[in-house]
Design a protein around this motif. Structure first.
Motif, PDB file in Angstrom:
ATOM      1  N   ASN A  48      27.525 -27.643 -11.329  1.00  0.00           N
ATOM      2  CA  ASN A  48      26.587 -28.751 -11.500  1.00  0.00           C
ATOM      3  C   ASN A  48      25.442 -28.728 -10.494  1.00  0.00           C
ATOM      4  OD1 ASN A  48      27.833 -30.079 -13.721  1.00  0.00           O
ATOM      5  ND2 ASN A  48      29.463 -30.681 -12.332  1.00  0.00           N
ATOM      6  N   ALA A  49      25.223 -27.616  -9.824  1.00  0.00           N
ATOM      7  CA  ALA A  49      24.175 -27.544  -8.807  1.00  0.00           C
ATOM      8  C   ALA A  49      22.793 -27.798  -9.409  1.00  0.00           C
ATOM      9  CB  ALA A  49      24.209 -26.192  -8.095  1.00  0.00           C
ATOM     10  N   GLN A  50      22.502 -27.185 -10.537  1.00  0.00           N
ATOM     11  CA  GLN A  50      21.182 -27.357 -11.164  1.00  0.00           C
ATOM     12  C   GLN A  50      20.993 -28.784 -11.646  1.00  0.00           C
ATOM     13  OE1 GLN A  50      18.669 -24.922 -11.293  1.00  0.00           O
ATOM     14  NE2 GLN A  50      17.447 -26.699 -11.879  1.00  0.00           N
ATOM     15  N   ALA A  51      22.017 -29.360 -12.240  1.00  0.00           N
ATOM     16  CA  ALA A  51      21.920 -30.743 -12.724  1.00  0.00           C
ATOM     17  C   ALA A  51      21.722 -31.714 -11.556  1.00  0.00           C
ATOM     18  CB  ALA A  51      23.162 -31.112 -13.528  1.00  0.00           C
ATOM     19  N   MET A  78      16.458 -34.154   1.113  1.00  0.00           N
ATOM     20  CA  MET A  78      17.470 -34.052   0.068  1.00  0.00           C
ATOM     21  C   MET A  78      17.032 -33.106  -1.047  1.00  0.00           C
ATOM     22  SD  MET A  78      20.149 -35.571   0.980  1.00  0.00           S
ATOM     23  CE  MET A  78      21.045 -35.482  -0.535  1.00  0.00           C
ATOM     24  N   VAL A  79      15.767 -33.122  -1.400  1.00  0.00           N
ATOM     25  CA  VAL A  79      15.261 -32.219  -2.434  1.00  0.00           C
ATOM     26  C   VAL A  79      15.374 -30.780  -1.951  1.00  0.00           C
ATOM     27  CG1 VAL A  79      13.239 -31.545  -3.787  1.00  0.00           C
ATOM     28  CG2 VAL A  79      13.732 -33.960  -3.400  1.00  0.00           C
ATOM     29  N   GLU A  80      15.008 -30.538  -0.704  1.00  0.00           N
ATOM     30  CA  GLU A  80      15.088 -29.184  -0.143  1.00  0.00           C
ATOM     31  C   GLU A  80      16.540 -28.716  -0.045  1.00  0.00           C
ATOM     32  OE1 GLU A  80      13.654 -25.579   1.222  1.00  0.00           O
ATOM     33  OE2 GLU A  80      12.678 -27.208   0.171  1.00  0.00           O
ATOM     34  N   ILE A  81      17.433 -29.611   0.381  1.00  0.00           N
ATOM     35  CA  ILE A  81      18.864 -29.270   0.464  1.00  0.00           C
ATOM     36  C   ILE A  81      19.396 -28.925  -0.917  1.00  0.00           C
ATOM     37  CG2 ILE A  81      21.154 -30.278   0.886  1.00  0.00           C
ATOM     38  CD1 ILE A  81      19.864 -31.760   3.284  1.00  0.00           C
ATOM     39  N   ALA A  82      19.040 -29.717  -1.919  1.00  0.00           N
ATOM     40  CA  ALA A  82      19.499 -29.461  -3.290  1.00  0.00           C
ATOM     41  C   ALA A  82      18.933 -28.146  -3.818  1.00  0.00           C
ATOM     42  CB  ALA A  82      19.111 -30.622  -4.197  1.00  0.00           C
ATOM     43  N   ARG A  83      17.676 -27.863  -3.501  1.00  0.00           N
ATOM     44  CA  ARG A  83      17.057 -26.607  -3.958  1.00  0.00           C
ATOM     45  C   ARG A  83      17.762 -25.402  -3.356  1.00  0.00           C
ATOM     46  NH1 ARG A  83      13.932 -22.905  -2.153  1.00  0.00           N
ATOM     47  NH2 ARG A  83      13.447 -23.938  -0.203  1.00  0.00           N
ATOM     48  N   LYS A  84      18.033 -25.468  -2.050  1.00  0.00           N
ATOM     49  CA  LYS A  84      18.722 -24.365  -1.388  1.00  0.00           C
ATOM     50  C   LYS A  84      20.162 -24.223  -1.909  1.00  0.00           C
ATOM     51  CE  LYS A  84      16.143 -24.262   2.941  1.00  0.00           C
ATOM     52  NZ  LYS A  84      16.228 -24.472   4.395  1.00  0.00           N
ATOM     53  N   SER A  85      20.771 -25.338  -2.248  1.00  0.00           N
ATOM     54  CA  SER A  85      22.134 -25.283  -2.795  1.00  0.00           C
ATOM     55  C   SER A  85      22.156 -24.572  -4.138  1.00  0.00           C
ATOM     56  CB  SER A  85      22.705 -26.700  -2.950  1.00  0.00           C
ATOM     57  OG  SER A  85      22.854 -27.314  -1.699  1.00  0.00           O
ATOM     58  N   VAL A  86      21.134 -24.803  -4.947  1.00  0.00           N
ATOM     59  CA  VAL A  86      21.039 -24.128  -6.251  1.00  0.00           C
ATOM     60  C   VAL A  86      20.790 -22.640  -6.042  1.00  0.00           C
ATOM     61  CG1 VAL A  86      19.658 -23.904  -8.358  1.00  0.00           C
ATOM     62  CG2 VAL A  86      20.302 -26.156  -7.523  1.00  0.00           C
ATOM     63  N   GLU A  87      19.854 -22.310  -5.170  1.00  0.00           N
ATOM     64  CA  GLU A  87      19.501 -20.906  -4.940  1.00  0.00           C
ATOM     65  C   GLU A  87      20.658 -20.100  -4.367  1.00  0.00           C
ATOM     66  OE1 GLU A  87      16.124 -21.058  -2.369  1.00  0.00           O
ATOM     67  OE2 GLU A  87      14.745 -21.618  -3.986  1.00  0.00           O
ATOM     68  N   ASN A  88      21.462 -20.706  -3.530  1.00  0.00           N
ATOM     69  CA  ASN A  88      22.537 -19.987  -2.828  1.00  0.00           C
ATOM     70  C   ASN A  88      23.928 -20.387  -3.314  1.00  0.00           C
ATOM     71  OD1 ASN A  88      20.761 -18.603  -0.966  1.00  0.00           O
ATOM     72  ND2 ASN A  88      20.428 -20.602  -0.047  1.00  0.00           N
ATOM     73  N   PHE A 135      23.275 -21.255   4.718  1.00  0.00           N
ATOM     74  CA  PHE A 135      22.641 -21.146   3.408  1.00  0.00           C
ATOM     75  C   PHE A 135      21.892 -22.402   2.960  1.00  0.00           C
ATOM     76  CE2 PHE A 135      25.812 -17.749   3.022  1.00  0.00           C
ATOM     77  CZ  PHE A 135      24.977 -16.722   2.626  1.00  0.00           C
ATOM     78  N   VAL A 136      22.197 -23.545   3.542  1.00  0.00           N
ATOM     79  CA  VAL A 136      21.515 -24.770   3.121  1.00  0.00           C
ATOM     80  C   VAL A 136      20.689 -25.278   4.295  1.00  0.00           C
ATOM     81  CG1 VAL A 136      21.781 -27.054   2.122  1.00  0.00           C
ATOM     82  CG2 VAL A 136      23.357 -25.257   1.466  1.00  0.00           C
TER      83      VAL A 136
END
Length: 168
Positions: A48-51, A78-88, A135-136
């Motif tokens: 659910n990372a992308q969602a 939070m947006v940056e953390i979520a983006r890095k979570s999706v990428e990694n 990674f985040v």
């Protein structure tokens, strides 16, 4: 056939299996439960990372209308953390699963009175924390996340350290 006991049999009658200390037993059961919850959480986060990222981006637009406490938790970080979570998400998943496995295996070793289990457990607890930081970002451990990702593992490491006297 005689039913006589040999001297070795007489001496070994007291060699009962060692009983696991109550504290170690409770800690290990709680750790196994936490490992299961963590495995489910890591898999959920992976799928659910992308969602989650899309939802955070969508909520960012409504941030002006939100109360102050919500603004504090939903800052631009939070947006940056979520983006890095999706990428990694793949390395995060793999290293988190390795950490969970090390914790479970380390606890199993400690239940067999082996001190090496403690070292494996500590590595398994610290690996996901290091993974999140690498990674985040360090900010990913903030807020309520610091309780589950840092405080609880540190408390359990300390509690297991008090049980080292029973391990060989």
């Amino acid at each position: 056939m005689t039913n006589a006991n040999t001297p070795a049999d007489v001496l070994n009658w007291q060699d009962e299996p060692k009983k696991i200390p109550d504290m170690l037993n409770v800690l290990s059961i709680l750790t196994y439960i936490w490992c299961g919850i963590s495995a489910i959480s890591v898999c959920y986060s992976f799928f659910n990372a992308q969602a989650s990222y899309d939802k955070i981006v969508q909520m960012q637009g409504k941030l002006d209308e939100a109360p102050a406490i919500v603004k504090k938790f939903m800052g631009p970080d939070m947006v940056e953390i979520a983006r890095k979570s999706v990428e990694n998400r793949i390395p995060i998943l793999l290293l988190s699963v390795v950490g969970i496995a090390l914790c479970a295996y380390g606890v199993t070793q400690m239940r067999h009175f082996k001190k090496t289990g403690f070292s494996l457990y500590v590595i398994g607890e610290l690996l996901p924390i290091a993974t999140a930081i690498i990674f985040v970002s360090l900010g990913s451990l903030g807020g309520l996340g610091i309780l589950s990702s840092f405080l609880i593992p540190v408390v359990f490491i300390i509690l297991y350290a008090t049980q080292l006297k029973y391990l060989k």
